[in-house]
Motif scaffolding. Structure first.
Motif, mmCIF file in Angstrom:
data_model
loop_
_atom_site.group_PDB
_atom_site.id
_atom_site.type_symbol
_atom_site.label_atom_id
_atom_site.label_comp_id
_atom_site.label_asym_id
_atom_site.label_seq_id
_atom_site.Cartn_x
_atom_site.Cartn_y
_atom_site.Cartn_z
ATOM 1 N N MET A 165 12.091 19.445 12.214
ATOM 2 C CA MET A 165 11.434 18.402 10.982
ATOM 3 C C MET A 165 12.270 17.520 10.500
ATOM 4 O O MET A 165 11.933 16.563 10.175
ATOM 5 C CB MET A 165 10.766 19.613 10.023
ATOM 6 C CG MET A 165 9.576 20.411 10.475
ATOM 7 S SD MET A 165 9.309 21.474 9.111
ATOM 8 C CE MET A 165 7.771 22.566 9.980
ATOM 9 N N THR A 166 13.455 17.931 10.323
ATOM 10 C CA THR A 166 14.422 17.033 9.681
ATOM 11 C C THR A 166 14.828 15.954 10.561
ATOM 12 O O THR A 166 15.271 14.772 10.196
ATOM 13 C CB THR A 166 15.591 17.814 9.149
ATOM 14 O OG1 THR A 166 15.210 18.800 8.200
ATOM 15 C CG2 THR A 166 16.703 16.876 8.393
ATOM 16 N N LEU A 167 15.293 16.427 11.766
ATOM 17 C CA LEU A 167 15.925 15.367 12.889
ATOM 18 C C LEU A 167 14.749 14.618 13.633
ATOM 19 O O LEU A 167 15.148 13.437 13.563
ATOM 20 C CB LEU A 167 16.774 16.276 13.642
ATOM 21 C CG LEU A 167 17.902 17.091 13.220
ATOM 22 C CD1 LEU A 167 18.760 17.648 14.372
ATOM 23 C CD2 LEU A 167 18.977 15.944 12.299
ATOM 24 N N ASN A 168 13.627 15.334 14.010
ATOM 25 C CA ASN A 168 12.724 14.522 14.803
ATOM 26 C C ASN A 168 11.390 14.438 14.202
ATOM 27 O O ASN A 168 10.738 13.204 14.279
ATOM 28 C CB ASN A 168 12.615 15.347 16.063
ATOM 29 C CG ASN A 168 13.895 15.707 16.844
ATOM 30 O OD1 ASN A 168 14.511 16.921 16.560
ATOM 31 N ND2 ASN A 168 14.642 14.554 17.428
ATOM 32 N N GLY A 169 11.033 15.316 13.228
ATOM 33 C CA GLY A 169 9.462 15.325 12.799
ATOM 34 C C GLY A 169 8.696 16.312 13.176
ATOM 35 O O GLY A 169 9.042 16.950 14.303
ATOM 36 N N VAL A 170 7.770 16.792 12.198
ATOM 37 C CA VAL A 170 7.178 17.965 12.505
ATOM 38 C C VAL A 170 5.927 17.669 13.753
ATOM 39 O O VAL A 170 5.758 18.743 14.439
ATOM 40 C CB VAL A 170 6.298 18.330 11.413
ATOM 41 C CG1 VAL A 170 5.240 17.288 10.890
ATOM 42 C CG2 VAL A 170 5.509 19.711 11.364
ATOM 43 N N GLU A 171 5.563 16.528 14.019
ATOM 44 C CA GLU A 171 4.865 16.251 14.977
ATOM 45 C C GLU A 171 5.295 16.315 16.501
ATOM 46 O O GLU A 171 4.608 16.408 17.647
ATOM 47 C CB GLU A 171 4.169 14.757 14.792
ATOM 48 C CG GLU A 171 5.089 13.831 14.991
ATOM 49 C CD GLU A 171 5.814 13.507 13.702
ATOM 50 O OE1 GLU A 171 6.605 12.231 13.943
ATOM 51 O OE2 GLU A 171 5.767 14.016 12.650
ATOM 52 N N TYR A 172 6.478 16.626 16.484
ATOM 53 C CA TYR A 172 7.372 16.593 17.735
ATOM 54 C C TYR A 172 7.391 18.069 17.967
ATOM 55 O O TYR A 172 8.039 18.602 19.240
ATOM 56 C CB TYR A 172 8.669 16.110 17.891
ATOM 57 C CG TYR A 172 8.453 14.542 17.823
ATOM 58 C CD1 TYR A 172 8.134 13.961 19.249
ATOM 59 C CD2 TYR A 172 8.582 13.779 16.620
ATOM 60 C CE1 TYR A 172 8.047 12.675 19.131
ATOM 61 C CE2 TYR A 172 8.456 12.290 16.585
ATOM 62 C CZ TYR A 172 8.063 11.682 17.995
ATOM 63 O OH TYR A 172 8.017 10.433 17.980
ATOM 64 N N HIS A 413 8.166 8.616 5.692
ATOM 65 C CA HIS A 413 9.289 9.345 5.100
ATOM 66 C C HIS A 413 9.721 10.531 5.603
ATOM 67 O O HIS A 413 8.872 11.438 6.020
ATOM 68 C CB HIS A 413 9.197 9.323 3.697
ATOM 69 C CG HIS A 413 8.963 8.005 2.868
ATOM 70 N ND1 HIS A 413 9.650 6.782 2.988
ATOM 71 C CD2 HIS A 413 7.600 7.667 2.044
ATOM 72 C CE1 HIS A 413 9.114 5.822 2.249
ATOM 73 N NE2 HIS A 413 7.976 6.358 1.771
ATOM 74 N N GLY A 414 10.947 10.898 5.700
ATOM 75 C CA GLY A 414 11.204 12.461 6.223
ATOM 76 C C GLY A 414 11.167 13.305 5.042
ATOM 77 O O GLY A 414 10.928 12.903 3.949
ATOM 78 N N LEU A 415 11.975 14.450 5.276
ATOM 79 C CA LEU A 415 12.213 15.610 4.555
ATOM 80 C C LEU A 415 13.458 15.219 3.478
ATOM 81 O O LEU A 415 14.372 15.186 4.099
ATOM 82 C CB LEU A 415 12.178 16.887 5.002
ATOM 83 C CG LEU A 415 10.610 17.363 5.461
ATOM 84 C CD1 LEU A 415 10.992 18.571 6.148
ATOM 85 C CD2 LEU A 415 9.684 17.330 4.743
ATOM 86 N N SER A 416 13.283 15.405 2.140
ATOM 87 C CA SER A 416 14.398 15.440 1.449
ATOM 88 C C SER A 416 15.161 16.902 1.569
ATOM 89 O O SER A 416 14.822 17.479 2.185
ATOM 90 C CB SER A 416 13.997 15.185 0.068
ATOM 91 O OG SER A 416 13.470 16.252 -0.469
ATOM 92 N N HIS A 417 16.398 16.832 0.967
ATOM 93 C CA HIS A 417 17.411 17.916 1.008
ATOM 94 C C HIS A 417 16.503 18.991 0.445
ATOM 95 O O HIS A 417 16.504 20.115 0.896
ATOM 96 C CB HIS A 417 18.765 17.675 0.297
ATOM 97 C CG HIS A 417 19.596 16.659 1.065
ATOM 98 N ND1 HIS A 417 20.121 17.235 2.284
ATOM 99 C CD2 HIS A 417 19.754 15.499 0.950
ATOM 100 C CE1 HIS A 417 20.986 16.277 2.601
ATOM 101 N NE2 HIS A 417 20.888 15.237 1.813
ATOM 102 N N ASP A 418 15.823 18.760 -0.772
ATOM 103 C CA ASP A 418 15.110 19.836 -1.353
ATOM 104 C C ASP A 418 14.155 20.380 -0.675
ATOM 105 O O ASP A 418 13.870 21.642 -0.587
ATOM 106 C CB ASP A 418 14.628 19.358 -2.848
ATOM 107 C CG ASP A 418 15.698 19.027 -3.691
ATOM 108 O OD1 ASP A 418 17.141 19.780 -3.294
ATOM 109 O OD2 ASP A 418 15.687 18.325 -4.537
ATOM 110 N N ALA A 419 13.318 19.540 0.090
ATOM 111 C CA ALA A 419 12.205 19.986 1.031
ATOM 112 C C ALA A 419 12.614 20.695 2.131
ATOM 113 O O ALA A 419 11.854 21.646 2.415
ATOM 114 C CB ALA A 419 11.432 18.630 1.370
ATOM 115 N N THR A 420 13.718 20.057 2.762
ATOM 116 C CA THR A 420 14.124 20.841 3.789
ATOM 117 C C THR A 420 14.708 22.528 3.658
ATOM 118 O O THR A 420 14.399 23.343 4.226
ATOM 119 C CB THR A 420 15.538 20.234 4.395
ATOM 120 O OG1 THR A 420 15.045 18.899 4.850
ATOM 121 C CG2 THR A 420 16.127 20.926 5.787
ATOM 122 N N ALA A 421 15.441 22.505 2.393
ATOM 123 C CA ALA A 421 15.671 23.832 1.769
ATOM 124 C C ALA A 421 14.552 24.798 1.635
ATOM 125 O O ALA A 421 14.536 25.835 1.808
ATOM 126 C CB ALA A 421 16.700 23.636 0.714
#
Length: 647
Positions: A165-172, A413-421
């Motif tokens: 999700m962080t590097l490529n995206g949830v759709e992948y 927009h990607g995921l923020s640090h807080d969203a990734t955590a």
């Protein structure tokens, strides 16, 4: 009545005096020899002697259990102690069953003894009599390998989706699942070539464990890189680290778990497996709880990269536990079929597992039970991740231009640090809940369910539960409901489906257990997930479309699995009773439950077998000879009967 002569006369003076005294008492002659026999007559008259004999006879009848005077007991001399045994059974006095220190020892000894006996009764109730303490210790030693294997796998698994999700995206994520099938195409031939090389089975744990330790360690250090790693939050499909991480974790879950259960099937008999596999699964579930728990607790303080290295370290730990098992119990396979497959002129190579899969319907049934339910799981799992990603992206938005996840051009927009955590914590909690349910069911439910319901009904239980869960998601597709549905699917899969599907390999050959199983657990599992990913990728443009259409496919798959479970339950009972081994050419019973006609003909054609004898006219089967003799005798009898009728 003439008196019998004493065969052993006594000629001493004391014997003569004793004989004279007895003769005088009975009024007999001096030549009487009755001094050495007991008399039942009293000193009274003749009537008294008769009455005495009658009383003695009545007493003897009462003694042996016959009907006495005025008694009502029926005449039965089968067992004179029957009433005594029945009275003892009715009493149920367990005093003799208690150890001596429980009755005469100190208070502490009595409490400890009673506790020990109570725990033993619970142990027997849960696992039966087929798993003694020594066998339980061997099972736990073997299960410790699964503990670290599953613990490391679930630590990495809880991180793989967040990394993509962080590097490529949830759709992948669906595309990554499909790409993992290509990786398996490269790994499985290497795995099968190692099996054909004659390498001991436990050495494969050391080889592949070292390979995956090196791979995951490199990925963990690269995730710390400021440009390649997670510090760069700009999503792109060309960031290869996310793809390599995902495919590496998926291949580990296919190859190493398959190798473990293949090794376990070769070291535990079918009788022992019914009681011990639940313990193995429960031990593995402990690792599957510890891994997500560490991710949930340490994702903010440690970060995903350090947790990734922790999962890589588990690759070394399960190699150590496997070495300990081999050191204590040896490498000999305890569940060998005892029949070696005939040597082929040409080796089937890496395609032998695929050949066995195509040839035997029983192996196809194992594939369906092992893999097809993953289509349902993949559809609901992706639905859960989409809902979770949207939820935490709104809760921790990337709305600051200074953030690396902000995309001012496309607005993607990607995921923020807080969203990734937050996503990592959520998936870690999901792993805790899923594997916690599986642990409870494995400890207190799996062995008991299999023993009470039997393997046949237990096979039917899992797809029926899956159908109910899919219908629940279709009726109420919220985040909480989908979360609960995934917990139930995963929990039932690990605690019910996994042990029962491994028990289906018991009436199979070594080639099926290792080579066909590797194809099923790798290509079959990855292929089923890829099929589910095709469905999710097709309807990923809309969450409502994904739920509506994906649930219909899941319902159809669950219905087919119910039919397949019925078929496989019937077949495994037939093969276990008949002794048929799937994949052994020399087995005496065919896959459909009948005799091998081709095998019988081949044995009759062989001159050095016990199924045929050499005759002047060639090879004559013994059974055929006996049938000819019976036919000749019947014909002779019919001719004699006809002659009598004519006369």
């Amino acid at each position: 009545m003439p008196q019998s002569k004493d065969p052993f006369p006594m000629s001493s003076l004391e014997a003569e005096r004793l004989a004279a005294s007895v003769e005088g008492a009975h009024g007999g002659s001096s030549g009487s020899n009755h001094w050495n026999s007991m008399s039942t007559k009293t000193m009274g008259g003749a009537s008294s002697g008769v009455m005495g004999d009658e009383k003695a006879t009545e007493a003897s009848r009462r003694l042996v259990g016959e009907e006495g005077a005025g008694g009502s007991r029926p005449h039965n001399t089968d067992d004179i102690y029957e009433d005594i045994d029945n009275d003892a059974d009715d009493a149920e006095d367990d005093f003799l069953d208690k150890p001596l220190w429980e009755t005469r020892g100190s208070t502490v000894d009595r409490i400890l003894g009673a506790t020990k006996r109570g725990l033993h009764k619970i142990y027997v109730r849960l696992y039966g009599e087929d798993l003694p303490l020594a066998e339980m210790l061997r099972t736990l030693c073997m299960a410790s390998t699964l503990l670290f294997m599953i613990g490391g796998y679930w630590t990495l698994r809880s991180l793989k989706d967040a990394i993509v999700m962080t590097l490529n995206g949830v759709e992948y994520i669906p595309i990554a699942k499909m790409a993992s099938v290509g990786v398996i195409l490269c790994v499985v031939p290497i795995y099968n070539s190692m099996l054909d090389s004659g390498m001991p089975r436990h050495h494969l744990f050391y080889l592949f464990g070292s390979i995956y330790f090196g791979l995951f360690s490199c990925i963990g250090f690269l995730l710390m890189h400021p440009t390649i790693g997670l510090e760069n939050q700009r999503m792109s499909p060309y960031r290869l680290l996310g793809w390599v991480s995902y495919c590496g974790i998926e291949s580990f879950g296919s190859v190493m778990i398959s190798l473990y259960w293949a090794f376990a099937n070769s070291n535990f008999t079918f009788k022992t497996a019914k009681a011990s596999y639940g313990v193995m699964v429960a031990t593995g579930q402990i690792g599957s709880i510890l891994g997500p728990t560490l991710v949930n607790m340490l994702s903010e303080s440690w970060g995903p990269a350090k947790l990734y290295l922790l999962g890589a370290f588990c690759m070394l730990l399960f190699q150590g536990t496997m070495y300990l098992y081999i050191y204590l119990y040896g490498a000999a396979e305890r569940n060998s079929t005892g029949v070696e497959a005939p040597k082929k002129k040409e080796s089937a190579g890496v395609l032998e597992g695929l050949h066995l899969f195509i040839k035997h319907n029983y192996v196809k049934g194992i594939f369906a039970i092992s893999c097809l339910f993953m289509v349902e799981v993949t559809i609901i799992d992706f639905t859960l991740k989409v809902l979770a990603r949207n939820y935490f992206a709104e809760e921790h938005p990337c709305d600051d231009e200074t953030m690396s996840c902000f995309d001012p051009i496309n607005g993607n927009h990607g995921l923020s640090h807080d969203a990734t955590a937050a996503v990592s914590r959520f998936l870690g909690f999901f792993g805790q809940a899923t594997n916690g349910l599986s642990l409870v069911m494995s400890l207190f439910g799996t062995s008991a369910v299999i023993r009470i319901l039997g393997l046949r009904l237990t096979l039917l239980l899992f797809p029926s539960l899956c159908l109910c869960v899919v219908i629940m998601v279709r009726l109420s597709p919220t985040l909480n409901v989908v979360f609960l549905a995934m917990i139930l699917l995963k929990g039932f899969s690990y605690s019910l489906n996994n042990p029962t599907k491994e028990m289906l390999y018991q009436p199979t050959s070594q080639a099926v257990r290792y080579k066909a199983k590797s194809w099923i657990d790798t290509f079959g599992a990855r292929g089923s997930k890829a099929l589910g990913s095709v469905i999710t990728h097709t309807f990923s443009h809309s969450t409502s479309s994904l739920i509506a259409n994906g649930s219909l496919v899941a319902i159809a798959v669950a219905t087919f699995l119910i039919w397949n479970a019925t078929y496989m339950g019937r077949k495994v009972d037939e093969y276990t009773e008949s002794g048929y081994i799937v994949g052994e050419e020399s087995s005496g019973v065919s896959e459909d439950g009948g005799n091998h006609v081709e095998l019988g003909l081949a044995q009759n054609e062989a001159p050095d077998t016990s199924c045929a004898i050499d005759d002047d006219d060639g090879v004559v089967a013994l059974e055929g000879e006996g049938q000819k003799e019976d036919a000749a005798a019947t014909k002779s009898t019919d001719e004699e009967g006809a002659q009598v009728a004519r006369v």
